[in-house]
Motif scaffolding. Sequence first.
Motif, PDB file in Angstrom:
ATOM      1  N   SER A 126      52.979  62.636  17.794  1.00 55.11           N
ATOM      2  CA  SER A 126      52.607  62.555  16.376  1.00 55.11           C
ATOM      3  C   SER A 126      53.294  61.392  15.654  1.00 55.11           C
ATOM      4  CB  SER A 126      52.919  63.871  15.657  1.00 55.11           C
ATOM      5  OG  SER A 126      54.303  64.166  15.719  1.00 55.11           O
ATOM      6  N   GLU A 127      54.529  61.065  16.058  1.00 49.73           N
ATOM      7  CA  GLU A 127      55.222  59.958  15.415  1.00 49.73           C
ATOM      8  C   GLU A 127      54.595  58.617  15.801  1.00 49.73           C
ATOM      9  OE1 GLU A 127      57.963  59.750  13.033  1.00 49.73           O
ATOM     10  OE2 GLU A 127      56.796  61.586  12.789  1.00 49.73           O
ATOM     11  N   ALA A 128      54.139  58.502  17.035  1.00 48.22           N
ATOM     12  CA  ALA A 128      53.429  57.289  17.446  1.00 48.22           C
ATOM     13  C   ALA A 128      52.124  57.165  16.670  1.00 48.22           C
ATOM     14  CB  ALA A 128      53.156  57.319  18.951  1.00 48.22           C
ATOM     15  N   TRP A 129      51.451  58.294  16.452  1.00 46.12           N
ATOM     16  CA  TRP A 129      50.218  58.284  15.664  1.00 46.12           C
ATOM     17  C   TRP A 129      50.501  57.852  14.228  1.00 46.12           C
ATOM     18  CZ3 TRP A 129      45.362  57.772  16.403  1.00 46.12           C
ATOM     19  CH2 TRP A 129      44.437  58.138  15.416  1.00 46.12           C
ATOM     20  N   ARG A 130      51.609  58.325  13.679  1.00 49.78           N
ATOM     21  CA  ARG A 130      51.986  57.918  12.319  1.00 49.78           C
ATOM     22  C   ARG A 130      52.215  56.409  12.258  1.00 49.78           C
ATOM     23  NH1 ARG A 130      56.755  57.631   9.116  1.00 49.78           N
ATOM     24  NH2 ARG A 130      58.071  58.283  10.873  1.00 49.78           N
ATOM     25  N   ALA A 131      52.790  55.850  13.322  1.00 51.15           N
ATOM     26  CA  ALA A 131      53.018  54.409  13.356  1.00 51.15           C
ATOM     27  C   ALA A 131      51.694  53.643  13.321  1.00 51.15           C
ATOM     28  CB  ALA A 131      53.810  54.040  14.612  1.00 51.15           C
ATOM     29  N   LEU A 132      50.708  54.126  14.077  1.00 51.08           N
ATOM     30  CA  LEU A 132      49.397  53.464  14.081  1.00 51.08           C
ATOM     31  C   LEU A 132      48.733  53.584  12.703  1.00 51.08           C
ATOM     32  CD1 LEU A 132      47.750  54.236  17.546  1.00 51.08           C
ATOM     33  CD2 LEU A 132      49.495  52.551  16.929  1.00 51.08           C
ATOM     34  N   ARG A 133      48.895  54.742  12.073  1.00 52.63           N
ATOM     35  CA  ARG A 133      48.332  54.894  10.728  1.00 52.63           C
ATOM     36  C   ARG A 133      48.983  53.915   9.752  1.00 52.63           C
ATOM     37  NH1 ARG A 133      48.913  60.963   9.026  1.00 52.63           N
ATOM     38  NH2 ARG A 133      47.968  60.112   7.133  1.00 52.63           N
ATOM     39  N   ASP A 134      50.276  53.739   9.861  1.00 53.86           N
ATOM     40  CA  ASP A 134      50.972  52.806   8.969  1.00 53.86           C
ATOM     41  C   ASP A 134      50.560  51.366   9.238  1.00 53.86           C
ATOM     42  OD1 ASP A 134      52.238  54.917   7.781  1.00 53.86           O
ATOM     43  OD2 ASP A 134      54.192  54.575   8.708  1.00 53.86           O
ATOM     44  N   LYS A 135      50.385  51.019  10.503  1.00 55.52           N
ATOM     45  CA  LYS A 135      49.956  49.653  10.846  1.00 55.52           C
ATOM     46  C   LYS A 135      48.540  49.393  10.325  1.00 55.52           C
ATOM     47  CE  LYS A 135      53.431  47.901  13.217  1.00 55.52           C
ATOM     48  NZ  LYS A 135      54.153  46.678  12.784  1.00 55.52           N
ATOM     49  N   LYS A 136      47.708  50.401  10.386  1.00 52.78           N
ATOM     50  CA  LYS A 136      46.357  50.253   9.836  1.00 52.78           C
ATOM     51  C   LYS A 136      46.421  50.077   8.320  1.00 52.78           C
ATOM     52  CE  LYS A 136      41.956  52.643   9.240  1.00 52.78           C
ATOM     53  NZ  LYS A 136      41.183  53.886   9.450  1.00 52.78           N
ATOM     54  N   ALA A 137      47.262  50.880   7.660  1.00 49.81           N
ATOM     55  CA  ALA A 137      47.397  50.793   6.199  1.00 49.81           C
ATOM     56  C   ALA A 137      47.910  49.426   5.759  1.00 49.81           C
ATOM     57  CB  ALA A 137      48.327  51.894   5.701  1.00 49.81           C
ATOM     58  N   SER A 138      48.711  48.792   6.619  1.00 44.18           N
ATOM     59  CA  SER A 138      49.252  47.472   6.283  1.00 44.18           C
ATOM     60  C   SER A 138      48.298  46.337   6.637  1.00 44.18           C
ATOM     61  CB  SER A 138      50.587  47.259   7.002  1.00 44.18           C
ATOM     62  OG  SER A 138      50.402  47.180   8.402  1.00 44.18           O
ATOM     63  N   GLY A 139      47.139  46.682   7.203  1.00 45.41           N
ATOM     64  CA  GLY A 139      46.125  45.668   7.495  1.00 45.41           C
ATOM     65  C   GLY A 139      46.228  45.008   8.857  1.00 45.41           C
ATOM     66  N   LEU A 140      47.080  45.533   9.731  1.00 42.19           N
ATOM     67  CA  LEU A 140      47.263  44.923  11.055  1.00 42.19           C
ATOM     68  C   LEU A 140      46.317  45.498  12.101  1.00 42.19           C
ATOM     69  CD1 LEU A 140      51.156  44.661  11.154  1.00 42.19           C
ATOM     70  CD2 LEU A 140      49.484  42.865  10.627  1.00 42.19           C
ATOM     71  N   ILE A 141      45.701  46.640  11.823  1.00 40.91           N
ATOM     72  CA  ILE A 141      44.731  47.269  12.725  1.00 40.91           C
ATOM     73  C   ILE A 141      43.519  47.675  11.896  1.00 40.91           C
ATOM     74  CG2 ILE A 141      44.301  49.114  14.403  1.00 40.91           C
ATOM     75  CD1 ILE A 141      47.314  49.517  14.636  1.00 40.91           C
ATOM     76  N   ARG A 142      42.327  47.453  12.434  1.00 41.20           N
ATOM     77  CA  ARG A 142      41.118  47.852  11.717  1.00 41.20           C
ATOM     78  C   ARG A 142      40.759  49.316  11.957  1.00 41.20           C
ATOM     79  NH1 ARG A 142      36.245  44.009  13.067  1.00 41.20           N
ATOM     80  NH2 ARG A 142      35.259  45.312  11.458  1.00 41.20           N
ATOM     81  N   ALA A 143      40.957  49.787  13.190  1.00 40.33           N
ATOM     82  CA  ALA A 143      40.589  51.165  13.526  1.00 40.33           C
ATOM     83  C   ALA A 143      41.574  51.718  14.547  1.00 40.33           C
ATOM     84  CB  ALA A 143      39.164  51.221  14.080  1.00 40.33           C
ATOM     85  N   ALA A 156      39.927  67.683  19.723  1.00 44.72           N
ATOM     86  CA  ALA A 156      40.900  67.585  18.637  1.00 44.72           C
ATOM     87  C   ALA A 156      40.702  66.322  17.816  1.00 44.72           C
ATOM     88  CB  ALA A 156      42.319  67.634  19.201  1.00 44.72           C
ATOM     89  N   ALA A 157      40.235  65.257  18.467  1.00 45.66           N
ATOM     90  CA  ALA A 157      40.052  63.981  17.766  1.00 45.66           C
ATOM     91  C   ALA A 157      39.018  64.085  16.652  1.00 45.66           C
ATOM     92  CB  ALA A 157      39.649  62.897  18.756  1.00 45.66           C
ATOM     93  N   ALA A 158      38.093  65.015  16.786  1.00 46.03           N
ATOM     94  CA  ALA A 158      37.053  65.167  15.760  1.00 46.03           C
ATOM     95  C   ALA A 158      37.662  65.486  14.398  1.00 46.03           C
ATOM     96  CB  ALA A 158      36.069  66.265  16.168  1.00 46.03           C
ATOM     97  N   ASN A 159      38.803  66.150  14.392  1.00 45.74           N
ATOM     98  CA  ASN A 159      39.444  66.534  13.136  1.00 45.74           C
ATOM     99  C   ASN A 159      40.830  65.916  12.965  1.00 45.74           C
ATOM    100  OD1 ASN A 159      37.436  68.524  12.057  1.00 45.74           O
ATOM    101  ND2 ASN A 159      37.877  69.518  14.018  1.00 45.74           N
ATOM    102  N   LEU A 160      41.140  64.913  13.785  1.00 42.43           N
ATOM    103  CA  LEU A 160      42.443  64.266  13.698  1.00 42.43           C
ATOM    104  C   LEU A 160      42.485  63.333  12.492  1.00 42.43           C
ATOM    105  CD1 LEU A 160      45.220  63.675  14.996  1.00 42.43           C
ATOM    106  CD2 LEU A 160      44.073  61.917  16.387  1.00 42.43           C
ATOM    107  N   ASP A 161      43.482  63.506  11.643  1.00 44.94           N
ATOM    108  CA  ASP A 161      43.598  62.719  10.423  1.00 44.94           C
ATOM    109  C   ASP A 161      43.597  61.223  10.713  1.00 44.94           C
ATOM    110  OD1 ASP A 161      43.948  62.111   7.744  1.00 44.94           O
ATOM    111  OD2 ASP A 161      46.127  62.291   7.850  1.00 44.94           O
ATOM    112  N   SER A 162      42.675  60.501  10.114  1.00 42.43           N
ATOM    113  CA  SER A 162      42.562  59.038  10.189  1.00 42.43           C
ATOM    114  C   SER A 162      42.007  58.519  11.508  1.00 42.43           C
ATOM    115  CB  SER A 162      43.910  58.361   9.924  1.00 42.43           C
ATOM    116  OG  SER A 162      44.427  58.724   8.670  1.00 42.43           O
TER     117      SER A 162
END
Length: 323
Positions: A126-143, A156-162
């Motif tokens: 979950s912490e690695a997922w949070r890192a990807l969400r933050d990188k996306k929010a900062s504009g470094l990842i599109r999806a 589970a991915a169908a309802n995974l946040d972000s």
Amino acid sequence: MNRNRLGLSGIEVSAVGMGTLTMGFSQKNLSTGEGARIIVHAVKNGINFLDTAQYYDTYRYLRPALDTIKSDENLDMPVVCSKTLESDYESASAAVDECLSELNLEKIDIFLLHEVRGVVDLHERSEAWRALRDKKASGLIRAIGISTHHVDACRAAANLDSCDVIFPLINKAGMGIRDGECPGTRDDMAEAIKLCSNHGVGVFTMKAFGGGNIIEDYVECLDYVTSLEGVDAVMIGMGSLDEVDTAVSYFEGNLGSDYRPDISKKRMMVDQSDCEGCGACKARCVSQAISWNDSGLAEISVEKCVRCGYCAPVCPVRAIVFL
């Protein structure tokens, strides 16, 4: 070649993508120049979707290929997907930075948690997922999303946040599919894929040929996976110009239904990066061609192997490939 949108991500990709794992150290280990040449050839022939990963050792092919593509005014930059096996915030964040640096990119189109082994593993990362969400929010990842061989993780991915995209394993033989700690079925994975698609998650699939083990049925394999509801694109491992041309021919509707690839020079091998040393393949081998190496992992003797393929279906992590 037709372009499809990956769910609600807004990213448009060719119906077939090029997986670069085949080029790397665990399989063909091509020279940097040869690998880059194949990638550029794929893009020139309509493939605009490229897959790599932190541990594939294939950034070295993509960097010069992307530089060549950038310098050609007649070519558009392809969509690039990478992945990390990391589970903590700092390491996952660093993996994204490493990718951008190695590929000389300001942002990457898609970045995934690599090989999520069920919902328990997804929770533990979950912490690695949070890192990807933050990188996306900062504009470094599109999806962002996950790659997985597991039905439960796909569900589970169908309802995974972000979660924007998912990269699941599926093939007509159901080889390599898991569901939690148990074997999974192709039908269950197909339903999980449909569920993700219905929730707006983009889907691109892997291992249509079961790691090469069912590649003799090339057209039938691709007919199956492309017919599945919710599949936006199919990622195929490619390590030669001929493999690129054959895939392009199929997806442009120019490959005969009777096409059969030449497998006379292919051999069974164990991908050491995936093998867990469980012994299932060794116990199944009727030719006594599988033994343990110094690392406690399985290895196949080319001299003893009769290429019956009995070992591949029993491997729980699809580590046995036909290369």
